[in-house]
Design a protein around this motif. Structure first.
Motif: not given
Lengths: 256, 256, 256, 256
Positions: B242-244, C220-221, C223, D227-228, D241-244, D246
């Motif tokens: 799901g979303p971060f 893309w940016a 971490e 994480r973007e 606010n995108g996907p985590f 993992h």
């Protein structure tokens, strides 16, 4: 019984001491053998006092200071997880809440603060040496908080601790959750919630299964990761190279 | 004035409706044009009611249900961040707290719940269309919570809103924090804390600088990342795709 | 010129030493004043050798061992970020790649390994004391790797280092990226990519703006956060209570 | 055999097509029934071609483009994890590497790129429908990369696939790792490493136990979270606010 008075003293380097104010010479951990009653008699909030070689400032005994100056034995639940328990369980003024095991009492301090004078906090702890520390921290809080809930402490395992109350919320931080979940689930009010604190993912999975067996509906499971950020000398901010703020997995279940 | 009654109804699929119970035919968003007074008169907690084509269950109006069924306009602060504000600021029963801007009122619902009947919640919001939504959510909560704090709402910008009270805690979720920090810092009680909610890292840095200019001591800045975990069909748990769960950076500062 | 021979020795506790094998008595950091040529002459891979009071095992000189036993001065780019550079930039055998600044050479070791004997690695470093360490690490790698790229090292700032080659990929880890981005962008092959390593978010933002000014397209940016997991004594796995594995923000841009 | 030629075409909106250039009318997925040989004969890199209603730009067939335009069936290992495998295993030019299971071949594309013309890539896949897709992607890469390793593909389970080579590195992405670990461990070169890709934490734990049973030394286990970050319209950067990001847990073990 006269309730003891407690004072919070801050060292320059940030260390916090919570000391009993008592008019006799006694040993106070980290400060030495002193008469705190005499030393602090005329020291107002914001004023400094010389103890041994150190100047300390007397500061207001708020919750964050009591947490920072807690007596500690067991590892305690951090502010981030305590906050999630409060908001996801919807805990507030006047609730009846079970906290097991008490441990050093960090979570119970947070719960007592939001339950207030009309709430009821029930704590359970099987290990006497931990209970002693946790109860000391709660005693300090009851003397410092503007309001403090009714408090019932039970020695032993949750599954053996009989208490005929209906809980708005139950929080379980235990080595083995299943027996406690099975014993507690029926004591939740309708719409009440139970949360588990599970250090490993297999404990998390076992909590999940036990909650479903106990007829509870799992609402959410996961983790909160805390990351500190700091400023750099040249401007700009960046993550601090400190510990990854994970402590345990959380699970929330509801009695429908 | 007679306070309106509110009921919480749950669809099978989990959607929550918070509806005013009123004995007249009126439009209720998501449910149609119905007489909730007549429909819900004999429906107890836990019982089902047929509305249109749907069976809904009446459930207890606890905080998590009011949050799930909130009227929404602005994006709201999530449970994880609301929890961190409560525990790191040490907010509890009887405190006086400033929440600016109110927005849809998600954070204020959490604050009202822990402040209880002896607390004082001050909200500020410059945009009327947001205030309307936030105040509706607080009105519902005041009817449903066992206790509700004194509530003062001020229209306009924080820096222009004069209010002669001393705050135990201040939380600022604003497009521009600096003027509000400068105006508010002096209204904090000794030992009281101010928190900022900053979506970007440059806002975080600006909050940090403004707090120091205002004479506050920054205690902690950073973020909470929430990650949901789920069970797999073959057993075992894994992070949900799901979303971060990031929403904003948090900063906590103290008035010494 | 005869290329020096290097051996990798492993202590029981896991510490790795990379030592030059030379038939004379000389000081070897961490091992003392010894004749490595004489000591290691008959020591095969997998065999132990006694040096001072310690038994050390001679192990194959693979990349991870050279990284573990690197000479270090500047902080180096970690395996997770080096890996992202390689895969997101599509770096592989035979490419021409710019690595600036060289620093201790950690990233260049990774790059040299995948460029192989047909590749061309260009390194730039303005600080002599760092270049010395980075070049030593590359010298060791060139003696140990099965193939090693052509290597061109330039002293000074990237923006002043004139080199008439076309790069498949450029990686910039610099205190100030903008001048380097402006100078380098035109040296990228069509479809080639440039990456930045930026410790703070304001540096990340500045890199982004500079890449767009230089006519590159930011792909893309973000971490990469690395988290170690461990087993517990009672079974189950949990996150290790170690550092949050963040080092810097990464940005990738493409020349269309 | 004449090797097919492949072209990479980019839509304005960023979609990438990898098409075989062949002088006959044939169906090309996403582009329709066309003669790519005739259409692309005079189109240089950087030039546009009209296909159906769309203008597409012919771009260089680099690794990131082949990944973006991959034929896909199974979920594939992402760049962040492929990068960690390469750097932590120390994979580079000339190595012999086992990739099981092949799946859609995303990881194998990355491996082939860094192994180069002197390397040897061994892939294993029990499901024919996946192997077909993975082998197609490798066929494209072998036509586009400047150098391509020797490639051996084996149908079936790793534990049954007999191959008398010594591996520098082994990567296992399987539903059940244990039999493969037991079968493969002895085929690692001294100092070579094996990595596992495990979606759940119980799989991670099982991999750990199996590696130790097989006599390997676990060096590191954990996860990479990606994480973007993006720019906001008013300036400043914030997490998208995108996907985590993992995908799975990684484990690295070494043959001493």
């Amino acid at each position: 019984m006269v309730m003891a008075e407690w004072a919070v003293l801050l060292e320059n380097e940030g260390r916090v001491h919570v000391v009993e104010v008592i008019d006799e010479v006694a040993k106070h951990k980290g400060l030495g053998v002193i008469n705190t009653g005499a030393l602090l008699k005329d020291i107002e909030i914001g004023e400094e006092v010389l103890i041994g070689q150190k100047y300390l400032t007397r500061i207001p005994p708020r919750l964050p200071e009591l947490i920072a100056g807690m007596a500690r034995r067991a590892q305690t639940i951090s502010a981030k997880d305590a906050g999630a328990f409060i908001t996801r369980l919807g805990i507030g003024e006047g609730d009846t809440v079970l906290d097991a095991g008490l441990g050093s009492g960090g979570l119970s301090l947070h719960l007592a603060r939001v339950l207030g004078a009309n709430g009821h906090l029930v704590t359970v702890e099987p290990r006497e040496e931990h209970a002693k520390v946790g109860l000391l921290n709660l005693e300090r809080a009851s003397a410092c908080f503007p309001g403090f809930p009714e408090h019932t402490h039970l020695s032993g395992m949750v599954e053996n601790a009989v208490l005929d109350v209906e809980f708005d919320a139950i929080i379980l931080d235990l080595p083995e959750h299943k027996p406690a979940i099975m014993a507690c689930a029926t004591k939740l009010a309708t719409g009440g919630r139970l949360a588990c604190y599970a250090p490993t993912t297999s404990q998390l999975e076992n909590c999940w299964i036990a909650c479903e067996e106990a007829g509870l509906e799992v609402e959410w499971a996961g983790e909160l990761m805390e990351r500190e950020w700091g400023r750099t000398s040249k401007g700009g901010v960046r993550p601090v190279n400190g510990p990854f703020g994970h402590t345990a997995f959380l699970l929330f279940a509801k009695r429908c």
